[in-house]
Design an enzyme around this catalytic site. Structure first.
Site, PDB file in Angstrom:
ATOM      1  N   HIS A   1     113.143 -16.060  89.083  1.00 56.29           N
ATOM      2  CA  HIS A   1     112.845 -17.204  89.478  1.00 56.29           C
ATOM      3  C   HIS A   1     112.489 -17.197  91.057  1.00 56.29           C
ATOM      4  O   HIS A   1     111.607 -17.746  91.716  1.00 56.29           O
ATOM      5  CB  HIS A   1     113.925 -18.095  89.264  1.00 56.29           C
ATOM      6  CG  HIS A   1     114.132 -18.515  87.701  1.00 56.29           C
ATOM      7  ND1 HIS A   1     115.380 -18.484  87.258  1.00 56.29           N
ATOM      8  CD2 HIS A   1     113.353 -18.950  86.952  1.00 56.29           C
ATOM      9  CE1 HIS A   1     115.411 -18.707  86.028  1.00 56.29           C
ATOM     10  NE2 HIS A   1     114.109 -18.936  85.637  1.00 56.29           N
TER      11      HIS A   1
ATOM     12  N   LYS B   1     120.435 -29.344  75.283  1.00 56.14           N
ATOM     13  CA  LYS B   1     120.479 -27.839  75.202  1.00 56.14           C
ATOM     14  C   LYS B   1     121.978 -27.370  75.564  1.00 56.14           C
ATOM     15  O   LYS B   1     122.329 -27.774  76.900  1.00 56.14           O
ATOM     16  CB  LYS B   1     119.413 -27.448  75.985  1.00 56.14           C
ATOM     17  CG  LYS B   1     118.879 -26.261  75.634  1.00 56.14           C
ATOM     18  CD  LYS B   1     117.355 -25.869  76.355  1.00 56.14           C
ATOM     19  CE  LYS B   1     117.537 -24.192  76.658  1.00 56.14           C
ATOM     20  NZ  LYS B   1     116.296 -23.831  77.486  1.00 56.14           N
TER      21      LYS B   1
ATOM     22  N   ARG C   1     104.995 -15.095  82.665  1.00 59.33           N
ATOM     23  CA  ARG C   1     105.157 -14.151  82.648  1.00 59.33           C
ATOM     24  C   ARG C   1     104.261 -13.281  81.788  1.00 59.33           C
ATOM     25  O   ARG C   1     103.837 -11.873  81.931  1.00 59.33           O
ATOM     26  CB  ARG C   1     106.714 -14.002  82.013  1.00 59.33           C
ATOM     27  CG  ARG C   1     107.745 -14.200  82.880  1.00 59.33           C
ATOM     28  CD  ARG C   1     108.942 -14.592  81.980  1.00 59.33           C
ATOM     29  NE  ARG C   1     108.639 -15.931  81.626  1.00 59.33           N
ATOM     30  CZ  ARG C   1     110.024 -16.616  81.390  1.00 59.33           C
ATOM     31  NH1 ARG C   1     111.212 -16.083  81.555  1.00 59.33           N
ATOM     32  NH2 ARG C   1     109.877 -17.818  80.717  1.00 59.33           N
TER      33      ARG C   1
ATOM     34  N   SER D   1     116.154 -16.106  81.532  1.00 55.91           N
ATOM     35  CA  SER D   1     117.538 -16.509  81.814  1.00 55.91           C
ATOM     36  C   SER D   1     118.287 -16.088  80.516  1.00 55.91           C
ATOM     37  O   SER D   1     119.586 -15.685  80.408  1.00 55.91           O
ATOM     38  CB  SER D   1     117.771 -17.819  82.217  1.00 55.91           C
ATOM     39  OG  SER D   1     117.339 -18.139  83.346  1.00 55.91           O
TER      40      SER D   1
END
Ligand code: ADP
Length: 158
Positions: A17, A41, A90, A127
């Site tokens: 990040h 979440k 990514r 993460s």
């Protein structure tokens, strides 16, 4: 003032990040890092904890502001007068989802999305992977700032 938003969950912020945020901060006058409040979440860190970590580790850039938002990102952009979103890509697996979101957001609001390719050093890093490694006692040095590493180890130790 050229302003842009870097949105995400940042649970917690990783060096992947930070690479995107730092590179973006060199291109714009102000980068607003927007932390998504998602009550559905389950997260490891509270939104305020995530904001605190992000604020500390982005201080050196000098033009990064950390905020939280819920609801639609494009509504947040409108409120804040932000015309564009920067997202890190990514791998091809990110692309499908991100392309749809970018097109949807443009259709809804005219807010543009710009993609920045990940630093290959972090292209495998998310993460959730990070938390998995840390949970089972793996070494996360070099994947997160030291401050985040300490808090992560402390939190997972219970
Ligand atoms: P994650 O939980 O997958 O790490 P977030 O929702 O917090 O992701 O991600 C916010 C943004 O940061 C997304 O645009 C995501 O593609 C990007 N991002 C996350 N990790 C990396 C990385 N290692 N390299 C580049 N961009 C990344």
């Amino acid at each position: 003032m050229r302003r842009v938003v870097c949105p995400g969950s940042f649970d917690p912020v990783t060096n992947g990040h930070l690479d995107i945020i730092g590179r973006t901060s060199r291109l714009y006058d102000e980068v607003v890092v927007a932390v998504l409040i998602n009550v559905e979440k389950k997260s490891l860190f509270t939104v305020d904890e995530r904001i605190e970590m992000l604020t500390a580790v982005t201080k050196e850039y000098g033009n990064v502001r950390v905020e939280k938002f819920h609801g639609l990102l494009v509504d947040f952009c409108k409120q804040q007068g932000i015309p564009a979103i920067v997202k890190g890509l990514r791998a091809i697996s990110d692309f499908d989802y991100e392309l749809q979101m970018a097109q949807l957001n443009y259709r809804m609001s005219g807010v543009e999305t710009l993609f920045m390719s990940t630093n290959p050093e972090y292209s495998f890093l998310s993460s959730s992977r990070l938390k998995e490694i840390a949970r089972y006692g793996g070494d996360v040095s070099g994947l997160v700032p030291d401050l985040v590493k300490e808090l992560l180890v402390e939190r997972l130790r219970g």
